[in-house]
Design an enzyme around this catalytic site. Structure first.
Site, PDB file in Angstrom:
ATOM      1  N   GLU A   1      17.485 -16.659 -11.348  1.00 57.19           N
ATOM      2  CA  GLU A   1      17.084 -15.251 -11.510  1.00 57.19           C
ATOM      3  C   GLU A   1      16.536 -14.992 -12.901  1.00 57.19           C
ATOM      4  OE1 GLU A   1      16.476 -12.992  -9.575  1.00 57.19           O
ATOM      5  OE2 GLU A   1      16.435 -11.184 -10.818  1.00 57.19           O
TER       6      GLU A   1
ATOM      7  N   LYS B   1      12.757 -13.612 -13.653  1.00 58.99           N
ATOM      8  CA  LYS B   1      12.458 -12.427 -14.467  1.00 58.99           C
ATOM      9  C   LYS B   1      11.392 -12.769 -15.512  1.00 58.99           C
ATOM     10  CE  LYS B   1      13.649 -10.064 -12.394  1.00 58.99           C
ATOM     11  NZ  LYS B   1      14.130 -10.204 -11.163  1.00 58.99           N
TER      12      LYS B   1
ATOM     13  N   ASN C   1      -1.194   0.951   6.111  1.00 53.96           N
ATOM     14  CA  ASN C   1      -0.359  -0.007   5.396  1.00 53.96           C
ATOM     15  C   ASN C   1       0.113  -1.005   6.445  1.00 53.96           C
ATOM     16  OD1 ASN C   1       1.267  -1.372   3.661  1.00 53.96           O
ATOM     17  ND2 ASN C   1       2.827   0.226   3.468  1.00 53.96           N
ATOM     18  N   GLY C   2      -0.104  -2.326   6.203  1.00 47.71           N
ATOM     19  CA  GLY C   2       0.314  -3.342   7.168  1.00 47.71           C
ATOM     20  C   GLY C   2      -0.826  -4.304   7.429  1.00 47.71           C
TER      21      GLY C   2
ATOM     22  N   HIS D   1      17.632 -35.602 -13.591  1.00 49.17           N
ATOM     23  CA  HIS D   1      17.075 -36.370 -12.453  1.00 49.17           C
ATOM     24  C   HIS D   1      15.576 -36.194 -12.352  1.00 49.17           C
ATOM     25  CE1 HIS D   1      21.050 -37.539 -11.030  1.00 49.17           C
ATOM     26  NE2 HIS D   1      21.437 -36.304 -11.289  1.00 49.17           N
TER      27      HIS D   1
ATOM     28  N   LYS E   1       5.996  -4.201  -5.280  1.00 48.45           N
ATOM     29  CA  LYS E   1       7.432  -3.898  -5.327  1.00 48.45           C
ATOM     30  C   LYS E   1       8.125  -4.321  -4.045  1.00 48.45           C
ATOM     31  CE  LYS E   1      11.329  -2.568  -6.781  1.00 48.45           C
ATOM     32  NZ  LYS E   1      12.059  -3.534  -7.637  1.00 48.45           N
TER      33      LYS E   1
ATOM     34  N   GLU F   1       7.857 -13.438 -13.893  1.00 54.35           N
ATOM     35  CA  GLU F   1       7.105 -12.348 -13.250  1.00 54.35           C
ATOM     36  C   GLU F   1       6.660 -11.271 -14.237  1.00 54.35           C
ATOM     37  OE1 GLU F   1       9.163 -10.137 -10.193  1.00 54.35           O
ATOM     38  OE2 GLU F   1      11.095 -10.544 -11.090  1.00 54.35           O
TER      39      GLU F   1
ATOM     40  N   CYS G   1       0.829  -1.209   0.000  1.00 55.34           N
ATOM     41  CA  CYS G   1       0.000   0.000   0.000  1.00 55.34           C
ATOM     42  C   CYS G   1       0.861   1.256   0.000  1.00 55.34           C
ATOM     43  CB  CYS G   1      -0.886   0.011   1.244  1.00 55.34           C
ATOM     44  SG  CYS G   1      -1.869  -1.473   1.415  1.00 55.34           S
TER      45      CYS G   1
ATOM     46  N   TRP H   1      -3.061  -2.458  -1.603  1.00 55.71           N
ATOM     47  CA  TRP H   1      -2.702  -3.779  -2.137  1.00 55.71           C
ATOM     48  C   TRP H   1      -3.380  -4.764  -1.200  1.00 55.71           C
ATOM     49  CZ3 TRP H   1       1.468  -7.564  -0.808  1.00 55.71           C
ATOM     50  CH2 TRP H   1       1.571  -8.554  -1.780  1.00 55.71           C
TER      51      TRP H   1
ATOM     52  N   ARG I   1       4.482   0.854  -6.343  1.00 57.93           N
ATOM     53  CA  ARG I   1       4.485  -0.108  -5.231  1.00 57.93           C
ATOM     54  C   ARG I   1       3.523  -1.257  -5.462  1.00 57.93           C
ATOM     55  NH1 ARG I   1       6.404   2.581  -0.503  1.00 57.93           N
ATOM     56  NH2 ARG I   1       4.981   1.465   0.872  1.00 57.93           N
TER      57      ARG I   1
HETATM   58  C1  AGP Z   1      12.223  -9.356  -7.786  1.00 55.50           C
HETATM   59  O1  AGP Z   1      12.115  -9.267  -9.218  1.00 55.50           O
HETATM   60  C2  AGP Z   1      10.921  -9.631  -7.154  1.00 55.50           C
HETATM   61  N1  AGP Z   1      10.035  -8.523  -7.425  1.00 55.50           N
HETATM   62  C3  AGP Z   1      10.949 -10.032  -5.700  1.00 55.50           C
HETATM   63  O2  AGP Z   1      11.377 -11.362  -5.690  1.00 55.50           O
HETATM   64  C4  AGP Z   1      11.887  -9.247  -4.750  1.00 55.50           C
HETATM   65  O3  AGP Z   1      13.218  -9.483  -5.087  1.00 55.50           O
HETATM   66  C5  AGP Z   1      11.649  -9.756  -3.329  1.00 55.50           C
HETATM   67  O4  AGP Z   1      10.324  -9.449  -2.968  1.00 55.50           O
HETATM   68  C6  AGP Z   1      12.617  -9.157  -2.292  1.00 55.50           C
HETATM   69  O5  AGP Z   1      12.481  -7.769  -2.283  1.00 55.50           O
HETATM   70  P1  AGP Z   1      13.622  -6.892  -1.525  1.00 55.50           P
HETATM   71  O6  AGP Z   1      14.897  -7.105  -2.255  1.00 55.50           O
HETATM   72  O7  AGP Z   1      13.123  -5.486  -1.612  1.00 55.50           O
HETATM   73  O8  AGP Z   1      13.699  -7.396  -0.108  1.00 55.50           O
END
Ligand code: AGP
Length: 611
Positions: free
Chosen positions: A486, A490, A105-106, A509, A606, A493, A2, A79, A27
């Site tokens: 990684e 990418k 937020n929370g 395996h 984010k 997501e 949020c 969110w 965000r």
């Molecule tokens: C990264 O592409 C993702 N959006 C997500 O995995 C992110 O890396 C993860 O939520 C950790 O976030 P941070 O590095 O802000 O702690």
């Protein structure tokens, strides 16, 4: 996650609130709303979907004149954590009188029991949210002093919150409080502001105050008064915002993600700035705040993080072991915090987080501190909670990362981990000669990256092989295994395609059963002691009809590959960064060809500030 923005001053509040929400869009959210104190009530406007919907709803509101005359208000992007993204669940939420508004937020973890108590007092809830419970609880305590009412209610709350509260009775003040969800105050020329992060403030001020957990503040047009929940005054210093805090425009790129991919030479230059002693072959990391003795006594390094930061930690594991002869391990932060980790004062725990607000990583920091370990932060956002709770560490200096998919966050994290490994290694057994060679390679990183970025158009062509595929595999060994993870993350997501990263030796395996003719397999095969083994794994896939997309060191062969991405020659640990950038561009172009939203993918935020 949020977003909160609040303003009280002499200017019209609505444009400031809506502009702030636009700055907080990155965000991730699914609805938005605002509240403006009026003579006898709170004027509330809400909308499901993007902030543009709220802007339209505000423009069309019958009380537009009232809305335009307001000089204070609070606003929010939600969110969803409790209750679907609907108008009734959108913030702000109100007390029974409808004269007190709250944005939050929370997560209020004990909201169910509080809700039952309020229902017994005659409350009829209008939403499914935990936030409305808090708003109504504050209303129960309100007898004219809003700050006192908020403090009384928060003493009953379990969980995380960052809140802003207003009452129609006191339109010239906003009460704010934080515990676990960040809040920052802005001191502007025409009034004071509160926001979830500095992105929403930079248009109005460079002078900010970061609140800490337990802080409660009353802000007016001309004053900020901070206490704890027991009204004990607290003194928080005013910080000057870094100039790049405002650099959150796209700069001519189609998406923030592409801008941030192309930012990486500069971002890594900033990560390295002032931290490499090329003559001595050492790194200078004053922020680690650890004495040579402390460093010499470290028995083990434990890195904690989530998502992309977890992948960076996995590269760091190879760096600390290969370069510094130090035992290193990686733990997913959510696992670490609940497993009663066996750590003590001889362990160095490194919390890795771009945002510095990820709830599980923050909880892991607190667990590690409680167990007496030496704790450092590897964080990008200055003043973030993890940065402040670790108290020392290495800032990434990558600049704001707006796109939900992390790119420069990862590469600057790996760079910082290599700097840390070099520092530890040179304090132990690494020779000056080896140190000088590594420092020189690190200094060359920006140019190495530029040579990959120059292949952008070619990589866009290669992306055609992945568009619309049902399964895609990424294979790597050693430090390229986390690079494979990684690269797959990418793609998942931002393009919503099913991609899996695997250790190259692991595919046979079991997962190899998924290969069918034409399945794309991205193989990380830069120069390394095990390159031939990796290529054998690629041949196993090709023998089953897979299309091999090879990432190799320029000048080396990739027999039978359908497509080849090349990276410049450098040692494997350094090569993880240009290799990752090639995969970032690959994922970006697949998503773009599929016309995906890219910067704000569905379901993602984010920074994940809830468990
Ligand atoms: C990264 O592409 C993702 N959006 C997500 O995995 C992110 O890396 C993860 O939520 C950790 O976030 P941070 O590095 O802000 O702690």
């Amino acid at each position: 996650m949020c977003g909160i923005i609040g303003y009280v001053g002499s200017k019209a509040a609505v444009p400031i609130l809506l502009g702030g929400l636009k700055r907080l869009e990155y965000r991730g959210y699914d609805s938005a709303g605002l509240a403006l104190p009026q003579t006898d009530t709170m004027l509330a406007i809400k909308a499901v979907g993007k902030v543009s919907k709220l802007i339209e709803a505000t423009r069309q509101h019958p009380n537009t004149a009232l809305a335009e005359s307001s000089t204070s208000g609070i606003a929010h992007t939600r969110w969803a954590t409790h209750g679907a993204p609907t108008e009734s669940n959108a913030h702000p939420h109100f007390d029974k009188s409808q004269r007190l508004a709250l944005v939050h937020n929370g997560i209020i973890e004990n909201y169910r029991s509080l809700r039952q108590k309020l229902i017994a007092l005659g409350h009829e809830f209008k939403s499914d949210t935990d936030t409305e419970v808090l708003a109504r609880l504050i209303g129960e305590y309100y007898q004219g002093d809003l700050r006192l009412a908020v403090a009384s209610a928060l003493r009953q709350v379990e969980g995380a919150y960052g809140i802003a509260v207003m009452s129609a009775n006191q339109p010239g003040e906003i009460i704010v409080a934080r515990k676990g969800s960040p809040l920052v105050l802005g001191i502007g020329e025409h009034g004071c502001l509160v926001a979830s992060d500095t992105a929403a403030l930079v248009a109005h001020t460079q002078q900010v105050i970061y609140l800490d957990d337990g802080d409660l503040a009353k802000i007016t047009a001309t004053s900020i008064d901070i206490t704890d929940l027991n009204q004990t005054p607290i003194d928080r210093s005013i910080k000057q915002l870094e100039p790049d805090a405002g650099a959150i425009e796209k700069g001519g790129y189609e998406h923030f993600m592409l801008k941030e991919i192309f930012d990486q030479p500069e971002a890594i230059t900033n990560t390295l700035r002032g931290r490499l002693d090329l003559a001595q072959g050492k790194s200078i990391l004053a922020g680690m705040g650890t004495s040579t003795r402390d460093l010499a006594e470290i028995r083990r390094i434990v890195m904690v993080g989530c998502g992309t930061s977890l992948h960076a930690a996995m590269v760091g594991e190879f760096a600390f072991e290969d370069l510094a002869d130090l035992h290193a391990e990686v733990q997913q932060a959510a696992e670490f915090r609940y497993r009663n980790p066996l750590i003590d004062a001889q362990d160095l725990v490194i919390a890795i987080s771009q945002s510095g607000e990820t709830a599980d990583t923050l909880a892991a920091v607190r667990e590690a501190k409680e167990k007496g370990a030496l704790v450092l932060g590897l964080v990008n956002v200055v003043g973030s909670t993890i940065a402040r709770e670790t108290g020392r560490g290495v800032y990434l200096h990558a600049g704001p990362e707006i796109s939900v998919a992390s790119t420069k966050g990862f590469t600057t994290q790996v760079t910082a981990l290599l700097l840390m490994a070099l520092k530890l290694a040179r304090g132990r057994r690494m020779s000056q000669e080896r140190g000088e060679a590594l420092a020189k390679s690190l200094a060359q990183l920006p140019d190495l990256i530029r040579s990959v970025l120059a292949q952008n158009d070619a990589i866009a062509q290669v992306a055609q092989h992945l568009v619309g595929q049902e399964h895609i595999f990424y294979l790597g060994r050693g430090p390229f295994h986390p690079v494979a993870l990684e690269g797959a993350l990418k793609l998942k997501e931002i393009s919503y395609l099913h991609a899996e990263g695997y250790h190259a030796a692991e595919l046979k395996h079991g997962p190899i059963a998924l290969l069918t003719p034409g399945t794309p397999v991205v193989v990380l095969a830069p120069e390394s002691p095990v390159r031939d083994k990796v290529w054998s794994n690629a041949e196993e896939c090709r023998a089953r009809g897979a299309k091999i997309i090879a990432v190799v060191t320029e000048g080396t062969e990739a027999p039978g590959a359908t497509a080849v991405l090349t990276i410049p020659a450098c040692e494997p640990l350094i090569a993880t960064i240009p290799a990752t950038i090639a995969l970032q561009l690959l994922a970006y172009h697949v998503a773009r060809l599929q016309q995906c939203p890219i910067d704000q993918p569905r379901n993602l935020a984010k920074s994940v500030t809830v468990e």
